[in-house]
Design a protein around this motif. Structure first.
Motif, PDB file in Angstrom:
ATOM      1  N   PRO A  78      -0.484  37.485  27.712  1.00  0.00           N
ATOM      2  CA  PRO A  78       0.322  36.328  27.324  1.00  0.00           C
ATOM      3  C   PRO A  78       1.708  36.745  26.846  1.00  0.00           C
ATOM      4  O   PRO A  78       1.852  37.626  26.000  1.00  0.00           O
ATOM      5  CB  PRO A  78      -0.492  35.705  26.184  1.00  0.00           C
ATOM      6  N   GLY A  79       2.722  36.142  27.427  1.00  0.00           N
ATOM      7  CA  GLY A  79       4.110  36.431  27.090  1.00  0.00           C
ATOM      8  C   GLY A  79       4.761  37.451  28.000  1.00  0.00           C
ATOM      9  O   GLY A  79       5.978  37.595  28.003  1.00  0.00           O
ATOM     10  N   SER A  80       3.978  38.174  28.807  1.00  0.00           N
ATOM     11  CA  SER A  80       4.564  39.219  29.650  1.00  0.00           C
ATOM     12  C   SER A  80       5.325  38.668  30.851  1.00  0.00           C
ATOM     13  O   SER A  80       6.070  39.404  31.489  1.00  0.00           O
ATOM     14  CB  SER A  80       3.494  40.197  30.123  1.00  0.00           C
ATOM     15  N   GLU A  81       5.157  37.388  31.145  1.00  0.00           N
ATOM     16  CA  GLU A  81       5.899  36.817  32.267  1.00  0.00           C
ATOM     17  C   GLU A  81       7.406  36.858  32.036  1.00  0.00           C
ATOM     18  O   GLU A  81       8.191  36.774  32.960  1.00  0.00           O
ATOM     19  CB  GLU A  81       5.426  35.386  32.573  1.00  0.00           C
ATOM     20  N   LYS A  82       7.829  37.021  30.791  1.00  0.00           N
ATOM     21  CA  LYS A  82       9.261  37.101  30.478  1.00  0.00           C
ATOM     22  C   LYS A  82       9.697  38.529  30.174  1.00  0.00           C
ATOM     23  O   LYS A  82      10.754  38.750  29.619  1.00  0.00           O
ATOM     24  CB  LYS A  82       9.582  36.180  29.311  1.00  0.00           C
ATOM     25  N   LEU A  83       8.877  39.497  30.554  1.00  0.00           N
ATOM     26  CA  LEU A  83       9.231  40.900  30.369  1.00  0.00           C
ATOM     27  C   LEU A  83      10.531  41.163  31.129  1.00  0.00           C
ATOM     28  O   LEU A  83      10.652  40.797  32.296  1.00  0.00           O
ATOM     29  CB  LEU A  83       8.105  41.780  30.925  1.00  0.00           C
ATOM     30  N   PRO A  84      11.533  41.783  30.489  1.00  0.00           N
ATOM     31  CA  PRO A  84      12.810  41.965  31.172  1.00  0.00           C
ATOM     32  C   PRO A  84      12.773  43.035  32.259  1.00  0.00           C
ATOM     33  O   PRO A  84      13.483  42.924  33.252  1.00  0.00           O
ATOM     34  CB  PRO A  84      13.765  42.375  30.049  1.00  0.00           C
ATOM     35  N   ALA A  85      11.965  44.075  32.078  1.00  0.00           N
ATOM     36  CA  ALA A  85      11.975  45.184  33.022  1.00  0.00           C
ATOM     37  C   ALA A  85      10.738  46.052  32.815  1.00  0.00           C
ATOM     38  O   ALA A  85      10.050  45.944  31.807  1.00  0.00           O
ATOM     39  CB  ALA A  85      13.233  46.022  32.812  1.00  0.00           C
ATOM     40  N   TRP A 127      11.270  42.837  36.316  1.00  0.00           N
ATOM     41  CA  TRP A 127       9.880  42.403  36.250  1.00  0.00           C
ATOM     42  C   TRP A 127       9.719  41.018  36.847  1.00  0.00           C
ATOM     43  O   TRP A 127       8.763  40.737  37.536  1.00  0.00           O
ATOM     44  CB  TRP A 127       9.411  42.427  34.807  1.00  0.00           C
ATOM     45  N   THR A 128      10.650  40.141  36.555  1.00  0.00           N
ATOM     46  CA  THR A 128      10.539  38.770  37.035  1.00  0.00           C
ATOM     47  C   THR A 128      10.933  38.709  38.505  1.00  0.00           C
ATOM     48  O   THR A 128      11.778  39.465  38.972  1.00  0.00           O
ATOM     49  CB  THR A 128      11.447  37.812  36.240  1.00  0.00           C
ATOM     50  N   VAL A 129      10.298  37.795  39.222  1.00  0.00           N
ATOM     51  CA  VAL A 129      10.615  37.590  40.628  1.00  0.00           C
ATOM     52  C   VAL A 129      11.630  36.473  40.703  1.00  0.00           C
ATOM     53  O   VAL A 129      11.390  35.374  40.231  1.00  0.00           O
ATOM     54  CB  VAL A 129       9.347  37.225  41.445  1.00  0.00           C
ATOM     55  N   GLU A 130      12.770  36.784  41.301  1.00  0.00           N
ATOM     56  CA  GLU A 130      13.827  35.781  41.405  1.00  0.00           C
ATOM     57  C   GLU A 130      13.518  34.833  42.556  1.00  0.00           C
ATOM     58  O   GLU A 130      13.028  35.247  43.609  1.00  0.00           O
ATOM     59  CB  GLU A 130      15.189  36.451  41.627  1.00  0.00           C
ATOM     60  N   VAL A 159      -1.014  46.538  32.764  1.00  0.00           N
ATOM     61  CA  VAL A 159      -0.696  45.237  33.346  1.00  0.00           C
ATOM     62  C   VAL A 159       0.233  45.492  34.522  1.00  0.00           C
ATOM     63  O   VAL A 159       1.318  46.063  34.358  1.00  0.00           O
ATOM     64  CB  VAL A 159      -0.018  44.290  32.331  1.00  0.00           C
ATOM     65  N   GLN A 160      -0.202  45.086  35.699  1.00  0.00           N
ATOM     66  CA  GLN A 160       0.586  45.249  36.911  1.00  0.00           C
ATOM     67  C   GLN A 160       1.468  44.034  37.123  1.00  0.00           C
ATOM     68  O   GLN A 160       1.073  42.904  36.806  1.00  0.00           O
ATOM     69  CB  GLN A 160      -0.362  45.427  38.094  1.00  0.00           C
ATOM     70  N   LYS A 161       2.667  44.256  37.645  1.00  0.00           N
ATOM     71  CA  LYS A 161       3.600  43.157  37.897  1.00  0.00           C
ATOM     72  C   LYS A 161       2.907  42.087  38.751  1.00  0.00           C
ATOM     73  O   LYS A 161       2.295  42.402  39.772  1.00  0.00           O
ATOM     74  CB  LYS A 161       4.843  43.675  38.624  1.00  0.00           C
ATOM     75  N   PRO A 162       2.967  40.825  38.311  1.00  0.00           N
ATOM     76  CA  PRO A 162       2.317  39.753  39.067  1.00  0.00           C
ATOM     77  C   PRO A 162       2.825  39.696  40.515  1.00  0.00           C
ATOM     78  O   PRO A 162       4.024  39.825  40.767  1.00  0.00           O
ATOM     79  CB  PRO A 162       2.720  38.486  38.303  1.00  0.00           C
ATOM     80  N   GLY A 163       1.884  39.551  41.430  1.00  0.00           N
ATOM     81  CA  GLY A 163       2.221  39.443  42.846  1.00  0.00           C
ATOM     82  C   GLY A 163       2.436  40.770  43.542  1.00  0.00           C
ATOM     83  O   GLY A 163       2.633  40.807  44.749  1.00  0.00           O
ATOM     84  N   SER A 164       2.385  41.877  42.815  1.00  0.00           N
ATOM     85  CA  SER A 164       2.589  43.186  43.435  1.00  0.00           C
ATOM     86  C   SER A 164       1.246  43.775  43.849  1.00  0.00           C
ATOM     87  O   SER A 164       0.191  43.333  43.402  1.00  0.00           O
ATOM     88  CB  SER A 164       3.320  44.128  42.477  1.00  0.00           C
TER      89      SER A 164
END
Length: 192
Positions: free
Chosen positions: A121-128, A187-190, A98-103
């Protein structure tokens, strides 16, 4: 103005320009690569992580690799992952990525056998990342967290080999919540 004095002024100006350019390049490099490469603590909670419906449920052991192409922490990790794929594919483990979304980017040729997942599902909250999730043959999340603790990852300090070995031997593993200090990138985009 004498020619020798003019040469000294030109040489001094050129030296100052080179020093300023090198200093600027170092500051850019430090901001871009060194800061995210530093050791940090990450807390991984697998409560929300799920396999997509088309591969969920009982089946082979499944390992999902989370990666960000811009993360310098991937360098050593991807070599280790290639060794895992080589060793455990023969034992029936399926590997996904799974590649970081938007990368944007591609895994190295040594990881061409990873099946890409558009999302998990649920990976959008992956911390790092880099991070890994492993499901057992019954379809239960057995492990969620980093590959290892520390700045480097290899088979001598990895959490993954013992978990895959235990699952392949039919033993139960429940390690879906972990905290580790290591080389991680957000992982998350600020929001800006």
């Amino acid at each position: 103005m004498p020619a020798s004095r003019r040469k000294i002024i030109i040489a001094t100006t050129a030296a100052v320009a080179v020093i300023v350019a090198l200093g600027s390049a170092f500051l850019w490099f430090e901001a871009r690569y060194l800061r995210p490469f530093s050791e940090r603590t990450a807390i991984f909670s697998g409560a929300a992580i799920r396999l997509p419906a088309d591969i969920a449920g009982p089946g082979p052991i499944r390992l999902v690799h989370f990666w960000d192409p811009a993360c310098p922490c991937n360098v050593g990790n991807q070599q280790h992952l290639a060794e895992l794929v080589e060793h455990f594919s023969a034992r029936g483990v399926e590997f996904y990525g799974v590649q970081k979304p938007g990368s944007h980017g591609q895994l190295p040729e040594t990881l061409k056998d990873l099946k890409p997942l558009a999302q998990l599902p649920g990976s959008e909250k992956l911390p790092a990342s880099p991070a890994v999730a492993i499901w057992d043959k019954a379809g239960n999340l057995a492990y969620f967290g980093p590959y290892s603790s520390g700045l480097t990852c290899n088979s001598s300090n990895s959490f993954i080999e013992p978990i895959l070995n235990a699952l392949a031997e039919g033993r139960s593993v429940n390690a879906s919540n972990n905290m580790a200090v290591g080389c991680f990138c957000d992982w998350t985009v600020e929001a800006e």
